[in-house]
Structures are given as structure tokens and as C-alpha cells.
Design an enzyme around this catalytic site. Structure first.
Site, PDB file in Angstrom:
ATOM      1  N   LYS A  88       0.819  -1.195   0.000  1.00  0.00           N
ATOM      2  CA  LYS A  88       0.000   0.000   0.000  1.00  0.00           C
ATOM      3  C   LYS A  88       0.856   1.249   0.000  1.00  0.00           C
ATOM      4  CE  LYS A  88      -3.161  -2.497   2.989  1.00  0.00           C
ATOM      5  NZ  LYS A  88      -3.630  -2.604   4.370  1.00  0.00           N
ATOM      6  N   GLY A  89       2.106   1.073   0.347  1.00  0.00           N
ATOM      7  CA  GLY A  89       2.975   2.225   0.605  1.00  0.00           C
ATOM      8  C   GLY A  89       3.097   3.211  -0.545  1.00  0.00           C
ATOM      9  N   GLU A 142       7.585   2.466  -6.494  1.00  0.00           N
ATOM     10  CA  GLU A 142       7.841   1.977  -5.128  1.00  0.00           C
ATOM     11  C   GLU A 142       7.927   3.145  -4.158  1.00  0.00           C
ATOM     12  OE1 GLU A 142       8.033  -0.290  -3.045  1.00  0.00           O
ATOM     13  OE2 GLU A 142       8.927  -2.140  -3.769  1.00  0.00           O
ATOM     14  N   ASP A 143       7.560   2.892  -2.915  1.00  0.00           N
ATOM     15  CA  ASP A 143       7.730   3.917  -1.886  1.00  0.00           C
ATOM     16  C   ASP A 143       9.175   3.999  -1.417  1.00  0.00           C
ATOM     17  OD1 ASP A 143       7.596   1.383  -0.780  1.00  0.00           O
ATOM     18  OD2 ASP A 143       6.090   1.861   0.730  1.00  0.00           O
ATOM     19  N   ASP A 162      15.040  -0.567   0.391  1.00  0.00           N
ATOM     20  CA  ASP A 162      15.935  -0.713   1.532  1.00  0.00           C
ATOM     21  C   ASP A 162      17.052  -1.675   1.112  1.00  0.00           C
ATOM     22  OD1 ASP A 162      17.054  -1.092   4.017  1.00  0.00           O
ATOM     23  OD2 ASP A 162      15.214  -1.615   5.044  1.00  0.00           O
ATOM     24  N   PHE A 182      14.698   3.741  10.028  1.00  0.00           N
ATOM     25  CA  PHE A 182      13.326   3.352   9.702  1.00  0.00           C
ATOM     26  C   PHE A 182      12.467   4.607   9.675  1.00  0.00           C
ATOM     27  CE2 PHE A 182       9.178   1.371  10.254  1.00  0.00           C
ATOM     28  CZ  PHE A 182       9.298   0.288   9.408  1.00  0.00           C
ATOM     29  N   VAL A 183      11.663   4.773   8.627  1.00  0.00           N
ATOM     30  CA  VAL A 183      10.876   5.999   8.471  1.00  0.00           C
ATOM     31  C   VAL A 183       9.394   5.684   8.276  1.00  0.00           C
ATOM     32  CG1 VAL A 183      12.780   7.402   7.558  1.00  0.00           C
ATOM     33  CG2 VAL A 183      11.384   6.050   5.971  1.00  0.00           C
ATOM     34  N   ASP A 229       4.115   3.081   6.662  1.00  0.00           N
ATOM     35  CA  ASP A 229       3.380   2.842   7.908  1.00  0.00           C
ATOM     36  C   ASP A 229       4.186   2.094   8.948  1.00  0.00           C
ATOM     37  OD1 ASP A 229       3.453   0.285   6.590  1.00  0.00           O
ATOM     38  OD2 ASP A 229       1.832  -0.354   7.898  1.00  0.00           O
ATOM     39  N   ARG A 278       0.513   6.566   7.638  1.00  0.00           N
ATOM     40  CA  ARG A 278       0.623   6.719   6.184  1.00  0.00           C
ATOM     41  C   ARG A 278       0.236   8.119   5.743  1.00  0.00           C
ATOM     42  NH1 ARG A 278       1.333   1.604   3.970  1.00  0.00           N
ATOM     43  NH2 ARG A 278       0.227  -0.117   4.931  1.00  0.00           N
TER      44      ARG A 278
HETATM   45  P1  5GP Z   1      13.623  -4.200   0.885  1.00  0.00           P
HETATM   46  O1  5GP Z   1      13.198  -5.512   0.277  1.00  0.00           O
HETATM   47  O2  5GP Z   1      14.146  -3.208  -0.117  1.00  0.00           O
HETATM   48  O3  5GP Z   1      14.599  -4.404   2.035  1.00  0.00           O
HETATM   49  O4  5GP Z   1      12.351  -3.592   1.615  1.00  0.00           O
HETATM   50  C1  5GP Z   1      11.336  -3.021   0.908  1.00  0.00           C
HETATM   51  C2  5GP Z   1      10.041  -2.934   1.680  1.00  0.00           C
HETATM   52  O5  5GP Z   1      10.232  -2.918   3.109  1.00  0.00           O
HETATM   53  C3  5GP Z   1       9.377  -1.612   1.353  1.00  0.00           C
HETATM   54  O6  5GP Z   1       8.566  -1.722   0.199  1.00  0.00           O
HETATM   55  C4  5GP Z   1       8.608  -1.316   2.625  1.00  0.00           C
HETATM   56  O7  5GP Z   1       7.373  -1.991   2.588  1.00  0.00           O
HETATM   57  C5  5GP Z   1       9.457  -1.915   3.727  1.00  0.00           C
HETATM   58  N1  5GP Z   1      10.360  -0.906   4.307  1.00  0.00           N
HETATM   59  C6  5GP Z   1      11.693  -0.807   4.128  1.00  0.00           C
HETATM   60  N2  5GP Z   1      12.198   0.226   4.816  1.00  0.00           N
HETATM   61  C7  5GP Z   1      11.154   0.816   5.449  1.00  0.00           C
HETATM   62  C8  5GP Z   1      11.027   1.964   6.311  1.00  0.00           C
HETATM   63  O8  5GP Z   1      11.987   2.673   6.658  1.00  0.00           O
HETATM   64  N3  5GP Z   1       9.779   2.263   6.746  1.00  0.00           N
HETATM   65  C9  5GP Z   1       8.673   1.516   6.414  1.00  0.00           C
HETATM   66  N4  5GP Z   1       7.507   1.899   6.923  1.00  0.00           N
HETATM   67  N5  5GP Z   1       8.751   0.432   5.603  1.00  0.00           N
HETATM   68  C10 5GP Z   1       9.978   0.086   5.121  1.00  0.00           C
END
Ligand code: 5GP
Length: 190
Positions: free
Chosen positions: A54-55, A110-111, A114, A163-164, A170, A176
Site C-alpha cells: 500500500k505504501g 515503489e515507496d 531498503d 526506519f521511516v 506505515d 501513512r
Molecule cells: P527491501 O526488500 O528493499 O529491504 O524492503 C522493501 C520494503 O520494506 C518496502 O517496500 C517497505 O514496505 C518496507 N520498508 C523498508 N524500509 C522501510 C522503512 O523505513 N519504513 C517503512 N515503513 N517500511 C519500510
């Protein structure tokens, strides 16, 4: 005394919400730039924006309005296995695309990226459906955490690896609708 892991109804006094990482006015300004870039790059093509729920919903609706050419929308919903704050790279598709991708010019919206594991999985999954092109537009990229080169065509902001929350992001479905992106300094969900 404030209880840090309680979800508050009022984030002005919410001790879990830390400093602003990206101000809403900067988000709006940067989205205008990204929209202009995408409009220029897709002059004779109609991109299919694929939002990752949903992000990215909020980012995608603002971004689409800054693209001055026709676009189409589709959405996916994924959940990654792993702890609440670390993804494992194994992704479960909760909602697949409604439409076909063959010969489409797809932009994954993508939001936040990470580790990049979720995106790497998604890109492979979508590439197997024969789009003509497949690019990525992420609002946020956490600095220094990616193991492989993710080839991100459009990046809004590079941010430190905290972490944000806010602007779509969320914790347990809250925060959100914060207009800016903030550090989250409360206890992480289990
Ligand atoms: P990745 O696979 O790149 O490690 O993580 C991606 C997903 O993890 C993002 O689409 C999001 O849903 C969640 N995520 C990663 N970092 C954050 C963060 O700082 N805050 C939040 N709320 N979600 C995050």
C-alpha cells in the site's frame, strides 16, 4: 510518562514520531521533477505505472498527476517474509496485476527501497511477462544497504538507513497520512 510503543491518535505529541527526514514541500517539488523527467522519456509511449501497495499508493497518485502524458495504472500487493523491519527476499504476491504486460512500457512505482530484495524479486517476476521495457521509480532509497546494482531509473531522495514513516509508509497501518517522511523512533512492531 509517554509510552513509546503505543500508537497515538495525535502525532503532534506522538513520541514515536521523530525528526522530519523529507519535508512535504520537498516531496512535492521532487515529484514535479520526476513527472517532468518521465513525461520527457515517454514521449511516444504510454507507460503502465505499477504501484506496489500500500505504501506507494500516495506517491503514485501524486506522481501520475505530474506526468503530462497519458499513463495507465495497475497495482500489486506483496508481502515479504522476514521480520517486521528486515525483508528476506522471499516475496508472497497478495494481489497480482489485473492486466497483461506484453509489449507494455512498465514503470514499477515503489515507496522505498531498503535492501532491494523485494524489488529484485518483483523485477524478475514482471520481466518474465515480456514487457517491452521495465523501469523503476522509487520515492526513497536508503543509502548503502543494497547488495546488488538495482538499476533504479528514477529516485526521489537518498536517505540515511533509519526506519521511516509517513507519506504512505506505515507502522501497523498507521502514519501513512503524515505529509512528510519522519524517522520512526518508537518500538518496532513484532
Ligand atoms: P527491501 O526488500 O528493499 O529491504 O524492503 C522493501 C520494503 O520494506 C518496502 O517496500 C517497505 O514496505 C518496507 N520498508 C523498508 N524500509 C522501510 C522503512 O523505513 N519504513 C517503512 N515503513 N517500511 C519500510
Amino acid at each position: 510518562m509517554a509510552v513509546v510503543n503505543e500508537l497515538s491518535n495525535n502525532w503532534e505529541n506522538d513520541p514515536a514520531i521523530g525528526a522530519v527526514v523529507v519535508e512535504s514541500s520537498d516531496i512535492n517539488h521532487r515529484i514535479k521533477e520526476l513527472g517532468a523527467e518521465i513525461s520527457a522519456d515517454y514521449v511516444d509511449r504510454i507507460p503502465l505505472l505499477v504501484g506496489v501497495l500500500k505504501g506507494a499508493a500516495m506517491f503514485m497518485s501524486d506522481l501520475a498527476r505530474e506526468i503530462t502524458r497519458p499513463v495507465e495504472f495497475d497495482y500489486m500487493s506483496v508481502s515479504s517474509y522476514g521480520s517486521a523491519t528486515r525483508t528476506s527476499g522471499v516475496v508472497r504476491i497478495l494481489k497480482d496485476l489485473d492486466g497483461d504486460l506484453s509489449d507494455r512500457d512498465v514503470i514499477i512505482v515503489e515507496d522505498i527501497v531498503d535492501s532491494g530484495l523485494t524489488l529484485t524479486y518483483l523485477r524478475k517476476y514482471l520481466a518474465a511477462r515480456n514487457p517491452r521495457s521495465l523501469e523503476v521509480c522509487t520515492l526513497l532509497l536508503k543509502e548503502g544497504l543494497q547488495k546488488t546494482d538495482l538499476r533504479l531509473r528514477y529516485v526521489g531522495f537518498r536517505i540515511p538507513p533509519d526506519f521511516v514513516v509517513g507519506y504512505g509508509l506505515d507502522v501497523n497501518e498507521r502514519y501513512r497520512n503524515l505529509e512528510s517522511v519522519h524517522q520512526y523512533v518508537g518500538l518496532r512492531p513484532k
